[in-house]
Every structure is written in structure tokens, then in C-alpha cells.
Design a protein around this motif. Structure first.
Motif, PDB file in Angstrom:
ATOM      1  N   HIS A 196      15.455 -21.272  -1.114  1.00 15.66           N
ATOM      2  CA  HIS A 196      15.001 -20.021  -0.506  1.00 15.66           C
ATOM      3  C   HIS A 196      15.041 -18.879  -1.514  1.00 15.66           C
ATOM      4  N   GLN A 197      16.114 -18.821  -2.292  1.00 16.10           N
ATOM      5  CA  GLN A 197      16.197 -17.765  -3.302  1.00 16.10           C
ATOM      6  C   GLN A 197      15.059 -17.879  -4.295  1.00 16.10           C
ATOM      7  N   LEU A 198      14.781 -19.107  -4.722  1.00 19.17           N
ATOM      8  CA  LEU A 198      13.712 -19.328  -5.697  1.00 19.17           C
ATOM      9  C   LEU A 198      12.343 -18.945  -5.130  1.00 19.17           C
ATOM     10  N   THR A 199      12.030 -19.422  -3.926  1.00 24.66           N
ATOM     11  CA  THR A 199      10.695 -19.161  -3.379  1.00 24.66           C
ATOM     12  C   THR A 199      10.511 -17.690  -3.012  1.00 24.66           C
ATOM     13  N   THR A 200      11.583 -17.031  -2.566  1.00 27.61           N
ATOM     14  CA  THR A 200      11.482 -15.604  -2.272  1.00 27.61           C
ATOM     15  C   THR A 200      11.236 -14.822  -3.553  1.00 27.61           C
ATOM     16  N   ASP A 201      12.001 -15.160  -4.582  1.00 26.69           N
ATOM     17  CA  ASP A 201      11.853 -14.489  -5.871  1.00 26.69           C
ATOM     18  C   ASP A 201      10.440 -14.670  -6.418  1.00 26.69           C
ATOM     19  N   LEU A 202       9.928 -15.878  -6.386  1.00 26.77           N
ATOM     20  CA  LEU A 202       8.593 -16.146  -6.932  1.00 26.77           C
ATOM     21  C   LEU A 202       7.508 -15.383  -6.187  1.00 26.77           C
ATOM     22  N   THR A 203       7.556 -15.427  -4.844  1.00 26.33           N
ATOM     23  CA  THR A 203       6.484 -14.778  -4.087  1.00 26.33           C
ATOM     24  C   THR A 203       6.606 -13.255  -4.135  1.00 26.33           C
ATOM     25  N   ARG A 204       7.808 -12.750  -4.399  1.00 24.25           N
ATOM     26  CA  ARG A 204       7.971 -11.311  -4.538  1.00 24.25           C
ATOM     27  C   ARG A 204       7.397 -10.813  -5.847  1.00 24.25           C
ATOM     28  N   ARG A 205       7.595 -11.609  -6.891  1.00 25.50           N
ATOM     29  CA  ARG A 205       7.210 -11.148  -8.219  1.00 25.50           C
ATOM     30  C   ARG A 205       5.766 -11.447  -8.582  1.00 25.50           C
ATOM     31  N   PHE A 206       5.229 -12.559  -8.086  1.00 28.60           N
ATOM     32  CA  PHE A 206       3.922 -12.985  -8.578  1.00 28.60           C
ATOM     33  C   PHE A 206       2.904 -13.118  -7.453  1.00 28.60           C
ATOM     34  N   HIS A 207       1.681 -12.705  -7.759  1.00 31.41           N
ATOM     35  CA  HIS A 207       0.626 -12.853  -6.775  1.00 31.41           C
ATOM     36  C   HIS A 207       0.117 -14.291  -6.731  1.00 31.41           C
ATOM     37  N   THR A 208      -0.131 -14.843  -7.920  1.00 32.88           N
ATOM     38  CA  THR A 208      -0.708 -16.180  -8.004  1.00 32.88           C
ATOM     39  C   THR A 208       0.307 -17.143  -8.599  1.00 32.88           C
ATOM     40  N   ILE A 209       0.539 -18.227  -7.897  1.00 35.02           N
ATOM     41  CA  ILE A 209       1.553 -19.176  -8.353  1.00 35.02           C
ATOM     42  C   ILE A 209       0.927 -20.559  -8.495  1.00 35.02           C
ATOM     43  N   GLY A 210       0.970 -21.092  -9.699  1.00 31.05           N
ATOM     44  CA  GLY A 210       0.423 -22.430  -9.941  1.00 31.05           C
ATOM     45  C   GLY A 210       1.532 -23.465  -9.920  1.00 31.05           C
ATOM     46  N   ILE A 211       1.345 -24.489  -9.101  1.00 31.28           N
ATOM     47  CA  ILE A 211       2.341 -25.563  -9.048  1.00 31.28           C
ATOM     48  C   ILE A 211       1.634 -26.917  -9.114  1.00 31.28           C
ATOM     49  N   GLU A 212       2.434 -27.954  -9.240  1.00 28.19           N
ATOM     50  CA  GLU A 212       1.895 -29.292  -9.294  1.00 28.19           C
ATOM     51  C   GLU A 212       1.962 -29.925  -7.925  1.00 28.19           C
ATOM     52  N   ASP A 213       1.009 -30.794  -7.637  1.00 31.13           N
ATOM     53  CA  ASP A 213       1.112 -31.552  -6.400  1.00 31.13           C
ATOM     54  C   ASP A 213       1.990 -32.744  -6.702  1.00 31.13           C
ATOM     55  N   LEU A 214       3.194 -32.706  -6.219  1.00 37.03           N
ATOM     56  CA  LEU A 214       4.096 -33.794  -6.554  1.00 37.03           C
ATOM     57  C   LEU A 214       3.931 -34.926  -5.579  1.00 37.03           C
ATOM     58  N   ASN A 215       3.564 -36.041  -6.136  1.00 35.43           N
ATOM     59  CA  ASN A 215       3.440 -37.228  -5.326  1.00 35.43           C
ATOM     60  C   ASN A 215       4.846 -37.775  -5.150  1.00 35.43           C
ATOM     61  N   VAL A 216       5.546 -37.195  -4.204  1.00 32.18           N
ATOM     62  CA  VAL A 216       6.971 -37.500  -4.093  1.00 32.18           C
ATOM     63  C   VAL A 216       7.201 -38.977  -3.822  1.00 32.18           C
ATOM     64  N   ARG A 217       6.358 -39.560  -3.010  1.00 31.14           N
ATOM     65  CA  ARG A 217       6.553 -40.974  -2.697  1.00 31.14           C
ATOM     66  C   ARG A 217       6.477 -41.817  -3.964  1.00 31.14           C
ATOM     67  N   ARG A 257      -2.459 -34.296  -8.699  1.00 22.31           N
ATOM     68  CA  ARG A 257      -1.357 -34.981  -9.362  1.00 22.31           C
ATOM     69  C   ARG A 257      -1.766 -35.703 -10.624  1.00 22.31           C
ATOM     70  N   TRP A 258      -3.071 -35.729 -10.948  1.00 22.16           N
ATOM     71  CA  TRP A 258      -3.484 -36.333 -12.217  1.00 22.16           C
ATOM     72  C   TRP A 258      -3.711 -35.274 -13.285  1.00 22.16           C
ATOM     73  N   TYR A 259      -3.540 -34.035 -12.930  1.00 25.09           N
ATOM     74  CA  TYR A 259      -3.708 -32.972 -13.909  1.00 25.09           C
ATOM     75  C   TYR A 259      -2.632 -33.121 -14.986  1.00 25.09           C
ATOM     76  N   PRO A 260      -3.025 -33.286 -16.273  1.00 24.52           N
ATOM     77  CA  PRO A 260      -2.032 -33.584 -17.308  1.00 24.52           C
ATOM     78  C   PRO A 260      -1.299 -32.341 -17.787  1.00 24.52           C
ATOM     79  N   SER A 261      -0.498 -31.738 -16.924  1.00 22.18           N
ATOM     80  CA  SER A 261       0.144 -30.468 -17.276  1.00 22.18           C
ATOM     81  C   SER A 261       1.127 -30.618 -18.429  1.00 22.18           C
ATOM     82  N   SER A 262       1.776 -31.782 -18.530  1.00 20.01           N
ATOM     83  CA  SER A 262       2.774 -31.961 -19.591  1.00 20.01           C
ATOM     84  C   SER A 262       2.118 -32.350 -20.918  1.00 20.01           C
ATOM     85  N   LYS A 263       1.053 -33.157 -20.823  1.00 19.44           N
ATOM     86  CA  LYS A 263       0.475 -33.752 -22.025  1.00 19.44           C
ATOM     87  C   LYS A 263      -0.539 -32.861 -22.731  1.00 19.44           C
ATOM     88  N   THR A 264      -0.893 -31.748 -22.120  1.00 23.69           N
ATOM     89  CA  THR A 264      -1.914 -30.885 -22.709  1.00 23.69           C
ATOM     90  C   THR A 264      -1.274 -29.734 -23.470  1.00 23.69           C
TER      91      THR A 264
END
Ligand code: ZN
Length: 342
Positions: A196-217, A257-264
Motif C-alpha cells: 500500500h505504501q508503495l502504490t500510494t507513493d507511486l500514484t501520488r508522484r507519477f502520472h504515468t506508470i509503466g509496469i510489466e505484465d507478470l505471468n505469475v503462474r 509479458r514478452w516485452y524484453p525489458s531486461s534484455k534491451t
């Protein structure tokens, strides 16, 4: 209706304990089971899971004609008035209440139909950020910030392991089990608080937030990651981020989830063939930049998010020379973007 009739016919004989509790409890359960089957037959959900009394989380739901709230009291059928820790925080029409037990504590979750108060201010405006959910840290931001998880958890987790071993063959099995579930609840609370602290902080500070679609399974199958994933509750992270961004008129852009965020390479766009998980730092063979694995991934997610918002405004992708790789599902996040882009 017919399921209810069947239950009523056999409950005296087969489930006598049901007579001790309010008859409203199975009523809603049957309605919810009906909805679960409807979703299953429509192909939207898995086959409903069987639940047993006393396992994991016991709960029942009351509709608003079956209970009432007065200050810090709630009136529950068969029990009468029960004291609550706090008064209701929202005004509006009360719709339902779900009473549940976590370890040895009882909770009443009350649904209230309120006025739309979904326009909280953002206290700062730092534009866009990319967030890489980490294995070692809770999250790494494209700004280079590393948010570590709560420290108190580690000690509790090792206590948990010791206790779990003890449950088997213990003479005080019941006692140890109760201790164990209290510990589980406490660890869960600490984790939720950190999220909760993390998500509140992020949405308070930034308009646009880019995240990865985590294929948790998929990730849970991977042994190295499984612990970190289930530990940090990525689904919950995503859920909180979605509704908090919507409240503040922000926007979440989800890379598929195939976006190569780490490898690029975030400097020149060069893409590596492979990047072993153990490799925390690497140098780009094309431009020579040295990257921290997670910060680089976060920067790529930020760039992707920015290019998405630009093209959403009808312009070309801001000279990134890259096609958007957000999948349609990520665009369903529009509830949060609508507030800004209509
Ligand atoms: Zn490069």
C-alpha cells in the motif's frame, strides 16, 4: 432455489452445526455458488473450488436487510450487537457486509455505495516512471530508487518455517496450528502495508506508470522466482495500482509479458539474445553503456509507457522508433486513462 431446498432437507441430519448459525449464512453462499457456476459455464472462470469449514478463511455475507450498523456496533443475526474497532468511515447506502475470520480475529467488511470521490490530487507531478518488480528488492524505479521490502518480515518468515516443521507430529498440534495461522496473518499484514505504501507513493508522484505484465503462474513454476513472487503479491500490487491511479486520474501502461525489458539496452535499443537471471550488471555490446539489470528494465518500461501516452494523443511514438508492445489486455486499463484523455 432447488439447491437451497435440498440443503434444508438434509442439514438437520448431516450438518447439525448449521443450526447454530444464522440461516442467512448459507443463503448468500448458495447465491455466490450460483454465480461461480454461471461464470464457469460461460468459460470465464475455473470450476468452483470446494470449501470446508475451518479451512483457511471462513466467511459469510449478509445483505443489507439482514444486519444493521449503529456507530461502532454491528447487529448480526443470531449474535445480536457486536462491538467493532471503529465506526464506518464512509457515508452512503450500505449494501452488504462480509464477516470473516483471519487467524483468531474477526472482520466485518461493509460495502457502501458512496458518491464518486475518485479525484484525489496528485501531490507531485514527476511525469512518468517505470517500475520493475524485483526479486531481491520490492521494486526498482527508473529513477534508480530501490524500494526494499519490510525487514520485519524476514525474521517472521524464518520463525514460520520453524513452526511449520513443528506442526507435524506435535502433541500440541492444535495450539501450534493456531500460532501458525496468527503468524501467517501477521506476515500478510506487513506485506500488504508495504504494498500500500508503495502504490500510494507511486500514484501520488507519477502520472504515468509503466509496469510489466507478470505471468505469475508461469513464474511460480520457476523455482528461483517462486518464493519472491508469492511473497510479494504481484496481483495485489497490480490491483492497488489500478484503482489508485484511477482515483488520481493517472495511467498504468502494462507491457506484455514478452516485452524484453531486461534484455534491451535503454540507451541505444540494442537487444541481447539472452541475459541469465544471475547477471545483475551488464555492458551493452553496441553502445558500451553499463546497466544495472533492474534499473535498465525499469527505464525501458518508462520509455514504453511514455511512447504509449504520446500515441494515445494521436502523435507518432516520440522518436523511440519502436512499435508499442502493449497487448490489448493492458489497454483495458482505460478506466484510469479515461479520466485524463476522455
Ligand atoms: Zn546500448
Amino acid at each position: 432455489m432447488s439447491l437451497r431446498r435440498q440443503l434444508n432437507a438434509i442439514k438437520h441430519e448431516q450438518f447439525p452445526w448449521m443450526l447454530e448459525v444464522t440461516k442467512n449464512a448459507p443463503q448468500m453462499a448458495i447465491i455466490q455458488l450460483g454465480a461461480a457456476f454461471k461464470n464457469f459455464f460461460a468459460g470465464r472462470a475455473k470450476y468452483p473450488q470446494f470449501k470446508k469449514k475451518g479451512k483457511s478463511r471462513d466467511s459469510f455475507t449478509l445483505t443489507n436487510d439482514q444486519f444493521s450498523v449503529d456507530g461502532s456496533r454491528i447487529r448480526i443475526p443470531n449474535l445480536g450487537w457486536v462491538r467493532m474497532r471503529e465506526t464506518l468511515r464512509f457515508t452512503g447506502k450500505i449494501m452488504s457486509a462480509t464477516v470473516s475470520r483471519v487467524a483468531d480475529r474477526w472482520f466485518a467488511s461493509i460495502t457502501v455505495d458512496t458518491q464518486d470521490d475518485s479525484h484525489l490530487p496528485r501531490s507531485e507531478n514527476q511525469g512518468a516512471v517505470g517500475v520493475d518488480l524485483g526479486v531481491s528488492a520490492l521494486a526498482i524505479l527508473s529513477t534508480g530508487e530501490s524500494i526494499t521490502g519490510p525487514k520485519a518480515r524476514k525474521a517472521l518468515l524464518s520463525r514460520l518455517q520453524r513452526l511449520s516443521r513443528k506442526v507435524k507430529g506435535s502433541e500440541n498440534r492444535k495450539k501450534t496450528k493456531a500460532k501458525l495461522s496468527r503468524l501467517h496473518a501477521r506476515i500478510g499484514n506487513i506485506r500488504n502495508d508495504a504494498l500500500h505504501q508503495l502504490t500510494t507513493d507511486l500514484t501520488r508522484r507519477f502520472h504515468t506508470i509503466g509496469i510489466e505484465d507478470l505471468n505469475v503462474r508461469g513464474m511460480v513454476k520457476n523455482r528461483h522466482l517462486s518464493r519472491a513472487v508469492s511473497d510479494m503479491g504481484f496481483f495485489e500490487f497490480r490491483r492497488q495500482l489500478d484503482y489508485k491511479a484511477a482515483q488520481r486520474g493517472g495511467m498504468i501502461v502494462v507491457a506484455d509479458r514478452w516485452y524484453p525489458s531486461s534484455k534491451t539496452c535503454s540507451c541505444c535499443g540494442h537487444k541481447l539474445e539472452t541475459l541469465p537471471l544471475a547477471m545483475r550488471k551488464w555492458a551493452c555490446p553496441a553502445c558500451g553503456s553499463v546497466h544495472d539489470r533492474d534499473v535498465n528494465a525499469a527505464i525501458n518500461l518508462k520509455n514504453l509507457a511514455v511512447s504509449f501516452t504520446v500515441s494515445a494523443c494521436g502523435e507518432e511514438g516520440a522518436g523511440l522508433g519502436r512499435k508499442l508492445k502493449t497487448k490489448p489486455a493492458s489497454v483495458k486499463q482505460e478506466s484510469s486513462s479515461k479520466a485524463t484523455y476522455g
